[in-house]
Design an enzyme around this catalytic site. Structure first.
Site, PDB file in Angstrom:
ATOM      1  N   SER A   1       0.793  -1.164   0.098  1.00  0.00           N
ATOM      2  CA  SER A   1      -0.112   0.123  -0.054  1.00  0.00           C
ATOM      3  C   SER A   1       0.827   1.220  -0.107  1.00  0.00           C
ATOM      4  O   SER A   1       1.918   1.197   0.284  1.00  0.00           O
ATOM      5  CB  SER A   1      -0.619   0.003   1.091  1.00  0.00           C
ATOM      6  OG  SER A   1      -1.466   1.146   1.262  1.00  0.00           O
TER       7      SER A   1
ATOM      8  N   HIS B   1      -8.175  -3.312   3.528  1.00  0.00           N
ATOM      9  CA  HIS B   1      -7.697  -1.998   3.561  1.00  0.00           C
ATOM     10  C   HIS B   1      -8.130  -1.037   2.790  1.00  0.00           C
ATOM     11  O   HIS B   1      -8.824   0.051   3.195  1.00  0.00           O
ATOM     12  CB  HIS B   1      -6.123  -2.314   3.702  1.00  0.00           C
ATOM     13  CG  HIS B   1      -5.461  -0.692   3.318  1.00  0.00           C
ATOM     14  ND1 HIS B   1      -5.501  -0.347   2.270  1.00  0.00           N
ATOM     15  CD2 HIS B   1      -4.763  -0.045   4.325  1.00  0.00           C
ATOM     16  CE1 HIS B   1      -4.856   0.766   2.247  1.00  0.00           C
ATOM     17  NE2 HIS B   1      -4.389   1.095   3.636  1.00  0.00           N
TER      18      HIS B   1
ATOM     19  N   GLU C   1     -10.603   2.339   3.202  1.00  0.00           N
ATOM     20  CA  GLU C   1     -10.041   3.589   2.772  1.00  0.00           C
ATOM     21  C   GLU C   1     -11.251   4.011   1.843  1.00  0.00           C
ATOM     22  O   GLU C   1     -11.644   5.379   2.149  1.00  0.00           O
ATOM     23  CB  GLU C   1      -8.894   3.264   1.762  1.00  0.00           C
ATOM     24  CG  GLU C   1      -8.401   4.528   0.994  1.00  0.00           C
ATOM     25  CD  GLU C   1      -7.390   3.988  -0.013  1.00  0.00           C
ATOM     26  OE1 GLU C   1      -6.508   3.231   0.326  1.00  0.00           O
ATOM     27  OE2 GLU C   1      -7.533   4.440  -1.165  1.00  0.00           O
TER      28      GLU C   1
ATOM     29  N   LYS D   1      -5.258  -6.571   2.326  1.00  0.00           N
ATOM     30  CA  LYS D   1      -4.964  -5.478   1.577  1.00  0.00           C
ATOM     31  C   LYS D   1      -5.921  -4.932   0.991  1.00  0.00           C
ATOM     32  O   LYS D   1      -6.477  -3.917   0.757  1.00  0.00           O
ATOM     33  CB  LYS D   1      -3.819  -5.840   0.403  1.00  0.00           C
ATOM     34  CG  LYS D   1      -3.737  -4.846  -0.688  1.00  0.00           C
ATOM     35  CD  LYS D   1      -3.256  -3.344  -0.303  1.00  0.00           C
ATOM     36  CE  LYS D   1      -2.654  -2.243  -1.094  1.00  0.00           C
ATOM     37  NZ  LYS D   1      -3.531  -1.932  -2.320  1.00  0.00           N
TER      38      LYS D   1
HETATM   39  P1  NBP Z   1       1.106  -1.733 -14.370  1.00  0.00           P
HETATM   40  O1  NBP Z   1       0.006  -2.307 -13.588  1.00  0.00           O
HETATM   41  O2  NBP Z   1       0.690  -0.615 -15.238  1.00  0.00           O
HETATM   42  O3  NBP Z   1       1.700  -2.807 -15.193  1.00  0.00           O
HETATM   43  C1  NBP Z   1       2.734  -2.527 -16.152  1.00  0.00           C
HETATM   44  C2  NBP Z   1       3.913  -3.506 -15.992  1.00  0.00           C
HETATM   45  O4  NBP Z   1       3.478  -4.934 -16.215  1.00  0.00           O
HETATM   46  C3  NBP Z   1       4.988  -3.307 -16.925  1.00  0.00           C
HETATM   47  O5  NBP Z   1       6.336  -3.673 -16.409  1.00  0.00           O
HETATM   48  C4  NBP Z   1       4.682  -4.342 -18.063  1.00  0.00           C
HETATM   49  O6  NBP Z   1       5.678  -4.672 -18.899  1.00  0.00           O
HETATM   50  C5  NBP Z   1       4.140  -5.521 -17.294  1.00  0.00           C
HETATM   51  N1  NBP Z   1       3.428  -6.560 -17.904  1.00  0.00           N
HETATM   52  C6  NBP Z   1       2.011  -6.542 -18.633  1.00  0.00           C
HETATM   53 BR1  NBP Z   1       1.221  -4.986 -18.615  1.00  0.00          BR
HETATM   54  N2  NBP Z   1       1.869  -7.481 -19.244  1.00  0.00           N
HETATM   55  C7  NBP Z   1       2.965  -8.527 -18.986  1.00  0.00           C
HETATM   56  C8  NBP Z   1       3.325  -9.766 -19.308  1.00  0.00           C
HETATM   57  N3  NBP Z   1       2.284 -10.476 -20.297  1.00  0.00           N
HETATM   58  N4  NBP Z   1       4.499 -10.107 -19.235  1.00  0.00           N
HETATM   59  C9  NBP Z   1       5.406  -9.526 -18.797  1.00  0.00           C
HETATM   60  N5  NBP Z   1       5.316  -8.345 -18.191  1.00  0.00           N
HETATM   61  C10 NBP Z   1       3.908  -7.697 -18.520  1.00  0.00           C
HETATM   62  O7  NBP Z   1       2.379  -1.360 -13.269  1.00  0.00           O
HETATM   63  P2  NBP Z   1       2.464  -0.558 -12.049  1.00  0.00           P
HETATM   64  O8  NBP Z   1       1.418   0.725 -12.073  1.00  0.00           O
HETATM   65  O9  NBP Z   1       3.745  -0.273 -11.890  1.00  0.00           O
HETATM   66  O10 NBP Z   1       1.879  -1.685 -10.842  1.00  0.00           O
HETATM   67  C11 NBP Z   1       2.253  -2.739 -10.732  1.00  0.00           C
HETATM   68  C12 NBP Z   1       1.255  -3.615  -9.834  1.00  0.00           C
HETATM   69  O11 NBP Z   1       1.078  -2.771  -8.846  1.00  0.00           O
HETATM   70  C13 NBP Z   1      -0.082  -3.759 -10.197  1.00  0.00           C
HETATM   71  O12 NBP Z   1      -0.744  -4.978  -9.774  1.00  0.00           O
HETATM   72  C14 NBP Z   1      -1.127  -2.537  -9.745  1.00  0.00           C
HETATM   73  O13 NBP Z   1      -2.142  -3.073  -9.499  1.00  0.00           O
HETATM   74  C15 NBP Z   1      -0.205  -2.418  -8.439  1.00  0.00           C
HETATM   75  N6  NBP Z   1      -0.368  -1.078  -8.182  1.00  0.00           N
HETATM   76  C16 NBP Z   1      -0.340  -0.930  -6.767  1.00  0.00           C
HETATM   77  C17 NBP Z   1      -0.560   0.399  -6.341  1.00  0.00           C
HETATM   78  C18 NBP Z   1      -0.467   0.802  -4.732  1.00  0.00           C
HETATM   79  O14 NBP Z   1      -0.758   1.903  -4.433  1.00  0.00           O
HETATM   80  N7  NBP Z   1      -0.130  -0.315  -4.086  1.00  0.00           N
HETATM   81  C19 NBP Z   1      -0.214   1.458  -7.160  1.00  0.00           C
HETATM   82  C20 NBP Z   1      -0.308   1.186  -8.592  1.00  0.00           C
HETATM   83  C21 NBP Z   1      -0.317  -0.266  -8.762  1.00  0.00           C
HETATM   84  P3  NBP Z   1       6.111  -3.683 -20.156  1.00  0.00           P
HETATM   85  O15 NBP Z   1       6.913  -2.643 -19.719  1.00  0.00           O
HETATM   86  O16 NBP Z   1       7.035  -4.700 -20.993  1.00  0.00           O
HETATM   87  O17 NBP Z   1       4.966  -3.560 -20.914  1.00  0.00           O
END
Ligand code: NBP
Length: 473
Positions: free
Chosen positions: A128, A185, A189, A182
């Site tokens: 988070s 959580h 929120e 999570k």
């Molecule tokens: P994204 O959720 O936008 O995912 C992009 C990443 O996934 C890139 O590295 C992309 O590679 C890779 N990817 C995809 Br899409 N399809 C793929 C595949 N078939 N094989 C290999 N790689 C693949 O990234 P993010 O926003 O950094 O979020 C990452 C995780 O964290 C997600 O699950 C998201 O829900 C979570 N998250 C959490 C929060 C939080 O507050 N906790 C915030 C934001 C996100 P590429 O570069 O080659 O396209």
């Protein structure tokens, strides 16, 4: 030299998590499907620590010390499965895959079971705090085996947020426990944000305060028991002026709230578990109502009340009390859901520890969470936080104001679903008798569904279509 841990998936979350690890002195292997992201990370931030970039999955796995710790930070859903399928064959028994994405806990259970068959530890870790948290210290909620936590815990606790010397990371429980917590959580929120939004609406449209004045009220609240990240940013948002128009920022933003889905998952799961989480559900529905532009447009001319605005100088204080009481209810409901999930799946989750790791790094971080931690320290198995001495007293002291605020909202026609549902829940729990007895009578009448009695064991049915005598069922 080998890396102590590796991160694959270097979009904003993965990149920042890798930097956080490197900054804490952990050599980190980095990999991304599209190699350009890996190169950019090393070019832009390579001087922050030791990064070992890899272009292929094989090279990435080969660069990790054993047992391997591999963090996956890719889009939740099918991409996560694709990455697991790609890496699992390259790993050996004892290695660990950590999924730090926002996976559904049932997916995590499925993946954990499949990888356990191959001797690989799968750790679904709720993370988070968004991109800022990933870089500077998130709240981390890892599930999976206790053994995997032994190998991962120190590193996770190192990069997590830290409050009063206590890291905001702990082992939550087996398989999907981390992602479940999570999810709840995030549901909490949603509820918290909705209650804050209702408070603003009442102060603005009930008492006629301007956004900047409401911001001042929130600033004052933030020095008291409501002190929290969400109250703090609420004041900032309300005080902000739109540069283009000179109007309050909150007045130029389209009033249709969006959602990514974790609130919805929380409610869907609560329905399956039979746990009443009205505060979270109303928050999800409130966003949904706001987004139905056609429905709202068609309804705009419906008659409303002609009540006059509130002029009582104590109104802001009454709203603060309604907000605090409703917040206690929303958190009590969320913790009930974690308790129920833990019982259903045999996770044995330490509820006080969850409050403890939410005190930093995440969106709902607040002083209030210390109170929840204390409540569970006193009674780890309390059926509800509401009966904890501190909370019971606070709600008792707030209830007159709370009832009057809900009444004012109804009188003025200002929607306050969060405040109302919280109060209804409180009164339902307090009630000596609920009208559920009548519901049971109706069910027996139309469907012979039977009922139990207050004075005798067993199930009974009344012959409604006959002589109305009672028979054992
Ligand atoms: P994204 O959720 O936008 O995912 C992009 C990443 O996934 C890139 O590295 C992309 O590679 C890779 N990817 C995809 Br899409 N399809 C793929 C595949 N078939 N094989 C290999 N790689 C693949 O990234 P993010 O926003 O950094 O979020 C990452 C995780 O964290 C997600 O699950 C998201 O829900 C979570 N998250 C959490 C929060 C939080 O507050 N906790 C915030 C934001 C996100 P590429 O570069 O080659 O396209």
């Amino acid at each position: 030299d080998k890396a102590r841990i590796g991160v694959t998936g270097l979009a904003v979350m993965g990149r920042n998590l890798a930097r956080n690890l490197a900054r804490h002195g952990h050599p980190v292997a980095v990999h991304n499907r599209t190699a350009a992201r890996t190169k950019a990370l090393v070019a832009d931030y390579g001087d922050e620590g030791t990064f070992l970039p890899a272009d292929t999955a094989e090279a990435f796995v080969a660069s990790l010390e054993r047992p391997r710790r591999l963090v996956v930070m890719v889009k939740a859903g099918a991409p996560t499965d694709a990455v697991i399928d790609e890496f699992a064959p390259l790993l050996e028994p004892g290695d660990m895959i950590v999924d730090g994405g926002n996976a559904h806990f049932l997916d995590t259970r499925r993946r954990e079971a499949a990888l356990r068959e191959r001797g690989i530890h799968f750790v679904g870790a709720g993370i988070s705090g968004g991109e800022e948290g990933a870089l500077n210290g998130p709240s981390i909620m890892p599930g999976g085996s206790a053994e995997s936590y032994e190998a991962l815990g120190p590193m996770l606790e190192d990069i997590a947020a830290n409050v009063d010397g206590t890291p905001c990371a702990t082992h939550v429980g087996p398989d999907g426990a981390g992602h479940f917590v999570k999810m709840v959580h995030n549901g909490i929120e949603y509820a918290d944000m909705q209650l804050i939004a209702e408070s603003y609406d009442l102060l603005r449209n009930g008492a006629g305060l301007a956004p900047a004045e409401v911001a001042e009220v929130f600033r004052t609240w933030n020095t008291g028991r409501l002190e929290s990240y969400l109250i703090e940013i609420t004041a900032e948002v309300l005080a902000h002026t739109d540069a283009a128009t000179g109007r309050p920022f909150v007045d130029v933003v389209l009033d249709q709230a969006e959602q990514k889905g974790t609130g919805r998952w929380t409610v869907q799961t609560a329905l399956d578990l039979g746990v009443p989480v009205g505060g979270i559900a109303e928050a999800v529905f409130a966003r949904s109502v706001s987004g139905h532009a056609d429905l709202r447009e068609a309804s705009r001319a419906l008659p409303g009340p002609s009540g006059a605005r509130v002029t009582d100088s104590g109104f802001a204080d009454a709203v603060e009390q309604a907000l605090y009481a409703s917040k206690i209810v929303a958190y009590a409901q969320g913790f009930h859901q974690i308790q129920a999930g833990s019982a259903e799946y045999g996770w044995d989750i330490d509820l006080g520890a969850m409050a403890t790791i939410w005190r930093g790094g995440c969106i709902i971080r607040a002083r209030f969470l210390d109170r929840i931690r204390d409540a569970y320290a006193k009674d780890p198995h309390t059926p509800t936080l509401l009966t904890d001495a501190h909370f019971a007293e606070a709600v008792g002291a707030a209830q007159d104001a709370w009832r009057s605020v809900v009444g004012t909202a109804a009188r003025l026609g200002i929607p306050a679903p969060g405040f109302s549902t919280a109060l209804a829940y409180y009164d339902s729990l307090r009630a000596d008798r609920l009208p559920a007895a009548l519901t049971q009578g109706q069910r027996d009448y139309f469907g012979a569904h039977t009922y139990r009695r207050v004075d005798r064991d067993g199930s009974f049915h009344t012959l409604w279509g006959g002589d109305r005598s009672e028979v054992p069922a």
